[in-house]
Design a protein around this motif. Structure first.
Motif, mmCIF file in Angstrom:
data_model
loop_
_atom_site.group_PDB
_atom_site.id
_atom_site.type_symbol
_atom_site.label_atom_id
_atom_site.label_comp_id
_atom_site.label_asym_id
_atom_site.label_seq_id
_atom_site.Cartn_x
_atom_site.Cartn_y
_atom_site.Cartn_z
ATOM 1 N N SER A 218 0.841 -1.212 0.000
ATOM 2 C CA SER A 218 0.000 0.000 0.000
ATOM 3 C C SER A 218 0.867 1.250 0.000
ATOM 4 C CB SER A 218 -0.915 0.030 1.234
ATOM 5 O OG SER A 218 -1.919 -0.949 1.132
ATOM 6 N N GLU A 219 1.938 1.230 0.776
ATOM 7 C CA GLU A 219 2.831 2.390 0.870
ATOM 8 C C GLU A 219 3.549 2.666 -0.450
ATOM 9 O OE1 GLU A 219 3.488 1.998 5.692
ATOM 10 O OE2 GLU A 219 4.920 1.036 4.331
ATOM 11 N N LYS A 220 3.911 1.617 -1.149
ATOM 12 C CA LYS A 220 4.567 1.788 -2.473
ATOM 13 C C LYS A 220 3.605 2.454 -3.459
ATOM 14 C CE LYS A 220 7.886 -2.029 -2.272
ATOM 15 N NZ LYS A 220 8.178 -3.395 -2.689
ATOM 16 N N ILE A 221 2.384 1.935 -3.506
ATOM 17 C CA ILE A 221 1.383 2.507 -4.419
ATOM 18 C C ILE A 221 1.082 3.948 -4.016
ATOM 19 C CG2 ILE A 221 -1.002 2.287 -5.268
ATOM 20 C CD1 ILE A 221 -0.764 -0.777 -4.522
ATOM 21 N N LEU A 222 0.931 4.170 -2.709
ATOM 22 C CA LEU A 222 0.615 5.499 -2.186
ATOM 23 C C LEU A 222 1.706 6.506 -2.565
ATOM 24 C CD1 LEU A 222 -1.039 7.425 -0.362
ATOM 25 C CD2 LEU A 222 0.277 6.556 1.589
ATOM 26 N N LYS A 223 2.948 6.123 -2.389
ATOM 27 C CA LYS A 223 4.033 7.065 -2.681
ATOM 28 C C LYS A 223 4.040 7.466 -4.149
ATOM 29 C CE LYS A 223 8.587 6.047 -2.591
ATOM 30 N NZ LYS A 223 9.960 5.868 -2.091
ATOM 31 N N TYR B 242 10.121 7.421 2.838
ATOM 32 C CA TYR B 242 9.524 8.668 2.358
ATOM 33 C C TYR B 242 10.535 9.801 2.155
ATOM 34 C CZ TYR B 242 5.035 6.404 3.197
ATOM 35 O OH TYR B 242 3.962 5.542 3.143
ATOM 36 N N SER B 243 11.823 9.450 2.105
ATOM 37 C CA SER B 243 12.870 10.480 1.933
ATOM 38 C C SER B 243 12.668 11.303 0.668
ATOM 39 C CB SER B 243 14.254 9.830 1.894
ATOM 40 O OG SER B 243 14.496 9.171 3.095
ATOM 41 N N ASP B 244 12.243 10.649 -0.431
ATOM 42 C CA ASP B 244 12.081 11.396 -1.687
ATOM 43 C C ASP B 244 10.882 12.339 -1.629
ATOM 44 O OD1 ASP B 244 10.673 9.018 -1.561
ATOM 45 O OD2 ASP B 244 10.947 8.480 -3.655
ATOM 46 N N LEU B 245 9.881 12.016 -0.801
ATOM 47 C CA LEU B 245 8.767 12.953 -0.616
ATOM 48 C C LEU B 245 9.254 14.190 0.155
ATOM 49 C CD1 LEU B 245 5.829 10.532 0.328
ATOM 50 C CD2 LEU B 245 6.294 11.586 -1.896
ATOM 51 N N MET B 246 10.112 13.965 1.150
ATOM 52 C CA MET B 246 10.660 15.085 1.926
ATOM 53 C C MET B 246 11.479 16.030 1.048
ATOM 54 S SD MET B 246 11.968 13.078 5.299
ATOM 55 C CE MET B 246 10.929 11.816 6.029
ATOM 56 N N ALA B 247 12.107 15.471 0.017
ATOM 57 C CA ALA B 247 12.979 16.272 -0.851
ATOM 58 C C ALA B 247 12.197 17.077 -1.883
ATOM 59 C CB ALA B 247 13.967 15.348 -1.558
ATOM 60 N N ASP B 248 10.907 16.800 -2.055
ATOM 61 C CA ASP B 248 10.121 17.509 -3.070
ATOM 62 C C ASP B 248 9.936 18.974 -2.662
ATOM 63 O OD1 ASP B 248 7.456 18.513 -4.305
ATOM 64 O OD2 ASP B 248 7.936 16.709 -5.462
ATOM 65 N N PRO B 249 10.176 19.916 -3.572
ATOM 66 C CA PRO B 249 10.093 21.339 -3.215
ATOM 67 C C PRO B 249 8.702 21.804 -2.772
ATOM 68 C CG PRO B 249 10.395 21.055 -5.601
ATOM 69 C CD PRO B 249 10.614 19.720 -4.969
ATOM 70 N N HIS B 250 7.654 21.056 -3.115
ATOM 71 C CA HIS B 250 6.303 21.431 -2.694
ATOM 72 C C HIS B 250 6.007 21.029 -1.254
ATOM 73 C CE1 HIS B 250 5.040 22.616 -6.705
ATOM 74 N NE2 HIS B 250 5.524 21.483 -7.187
ATOM 75 N N VAL B 251 6.822 20.123 -0.695
ATOM 76 C CA VAL B 251 6.513 19.534 0.613
ATOM 77 C C VAL B 251 7.268 20.275 1.715
ATOM 78 C CG1 VAL B 251 6.607 17.427 2.008
ATOM 79 C CG2 VAL B 251 6.051 17.278 -0.434
ATOM 80 N N LEU B 252 6.511 20.957 2.574
ATOM 81 C CA LEU B 252 7.128 21.666 3.708
ATOM 82 C C LEU B 252 7.678 20.692 4.735
ATOM 83 C CD1 LEU B 252 4.766 24.627 4.731
ATOM 84 C CD2 LEU B 252 6.937 24.734 3.504
ATOM 85 N N ARG B 253 6.903 19.638 5.008
ATOM 86 C CA ARG B 253 7.302 18.689 6.051
ATOM 87 C C ARG B 253 6.519 17.402 5.869
ATOM 88 N NH1 ARG B 253 10.175 21.224 10.552
ATOM 89 N NH2 ARG B 253 11.502 19.557 11.325
ATOM 90 N N VAL B 254 7.137 16.283 6.213
ATOM 91 C CA VAL B 254 6.407 15.018 6.287
ATOM 92 C C VAL B 254 6.331 14.641 7.767
ATOM 93 C CG1 VAL B 254 6.257 12.608 5.563
ATOM 94 C CG2 VAL B 254 7.268 14.306 4.023
ATOM 95 N N VAL B 255 5.106 14.453 8.254
ATOM 96 C CA VAL B 255 4.896 14.121 9.665
ATOM 97 C C VAL B 255 4.240 12.750 9.756
ATOM 98 C CG1 VAL B 255 4.669 16.576 10.178
ATOM 99 C CG2 VAL B 255 2.606 15.221 9.906
ATOM 100 N N ALA B 256 4.400 12.119 10.920
ATOM 101 C CA ALA B 256 3.915 10.744 11.085
ATOM 102 C C ALA B 256 2.824 10.690 12.136
ATOM 103 C CB ALA B 256 5.068 9.837 11.505
ATOM 104 N N LEU B 257 1.806 9.875 11.872
ATOM 105 C CA LEU B 257 0.783 9.616 12.878
ATOM 106 C C LEU B 257 1.179 8.372 13.673
ATOM 107 C CD1 LEU B 257 -1.382 7.145 11.565
ATOM 108 C CD2 LEU B 257 -1.401 8.968 9.875
ATOM 109 N N SER B 258 0.663 8.271 14.897
ATOM 110 C CA SER B 258 1.015 7.099 15.715
ATOM 111 C C SER B 258 0.189 5.884 15.318
ATOM 112 C CB SER B 258 0.883 7.397 17.205
ATOM 113 O OG SER B 258 -0.334 8.016 17.515
#
Length: 295
Positions: free
Chosen positions: A189-194, A223-239
């Motif tokens: 699911s995470e692969k498809i989601l990304k 999710y490192s490549d999502l963090m590197a995207d210029p549109h993304v201010l921050r990637v945060v995680a839910l518990s």
């Protein structure tokens, strides 16, 4: 948009406190806090009690911008005050914490292995009120239970469509397509989601900012490549249902991923504790979540 808040969310070490349980989850949050459903009558009493709980957390000396960079509220909390100031103003002016608002109205029924957001009635009016109350950004949650490509595509398309509406209103959306941590095919699911998120990010106009709130990934640093995207201010995680210690342990293995915990943040806090006991528990929790978030 407040540039100081933008810079804090983009660059400061720390995490986001999720204080946004709403109608459906409020009784559970109060029960965890030691207040049973038999101790209050009707929604108004329930919301007053939950506001008192959140006020106690926010006013605690442990709730400090050294560790906490933002806090997510829900509409009822946004409309209430702490010490004579609207909650968002108190957060920023007295605590140095950036205020966000939960805007979704819950989940639709399961279809194609996912639960989309229910239609958000009156969203434009809510966003206008949020801007008027000095809210910086918003949060909205969908849920992925199975690695169904069509369902996951629908979730991400819906999230980004609403996200663009939020950007138009002058706010920063936190896009939250949660993957159920108990899903049998969570990693797939995470692969498809990304892939779907990357597709949507690539179509955004230059200068548009979003945040992503995701389940802690099965594969560390996925999710490192999502963090590197210029549109993304921050990637945060839910518990996501992990215990506080388990969530912190998994989070600490993901460089650059920061917490936006709800249940794991309030774990161990009860109405019956003295202020000294309450503050001691909260202080230890906040420090541990902070340490996991700055790895």
């Amino acid at each position: 948009m407040n540039n100081k808040q933008l810079e804090q969310i983009r660059t400061k070490g720390g995490f986001i406190a999720a204080l946004d349980q709403s109608g459906g989850s409020t009784p559970k949050a109060l029960q965890q806090y030691g207040i049973s459903e038999s101790s209050y009558s009707g929604d108004e009493e329930m919301y007053q009690l939950v506001h008192e709980m959140r006020t106690r957390i926010i006013k605690s000396a442990a709730f400090d911008s050294k560790y906490i960079i933002g806090a997510i509220l829900f509409e009822n909390t946004m409309d209430r005050s702490i010490d004579g100031k609207l909650t968002a103003d108190y957060l920023w002016e007295d605590k140095g914490v950036v205020p966000f608002l939960k805007v979704d109205q819950g989940l639709a029924a399961l279809e194609n292995g996912v639960q989309l957001m229910k239609p958000i009635n009156g969203l434009d009016d809510l966003l206008k009120r949020a801007v008027g109350r000095n809210i910086f950004g918003t949060k909205m949650r969908s849920l992925i239970k199975e690695a169904n490509p069509a369902g996951i595509k629908q979730v991400v398309e819906q999230q980004f469509a609403v996200g663009k509406q939020i950007v138009q209103a002058g706010l920063v959306p936190i896009i939250e397509p949660e993957v159920d941590i108990s899903s049998a095919d969570k990693e797939l699911s995470e692969k498809i989601l990304k892939e779907e998120i990357l597709n949507q990010l690539s179509a955004l106009d230059e200068g548009v900012h979003v945040m992503l709130k995701l389940s802690i990934p099965t594969v560390d640093n996925f999710y490192s490549d999502l963090m590197a995207d210029p549109h993304v201010l921050r990637v945060v995680a839910l518990s996501g249902g992990y215990s506080q210690s388990e969530a912190n342990e998994k989070l600490s293995r993901n460089h650059g991923l920061i917490a936006s915990f709800s249940r794991a943040l309030s774990e161990g806090l009860t109405a019956g504790q003295s202020d000294e006991e309450f503050n001691a528990v909260l202080s230890q929790t906040i420090r541990e979540i902070y340490e996991a978030s700055i790895q």
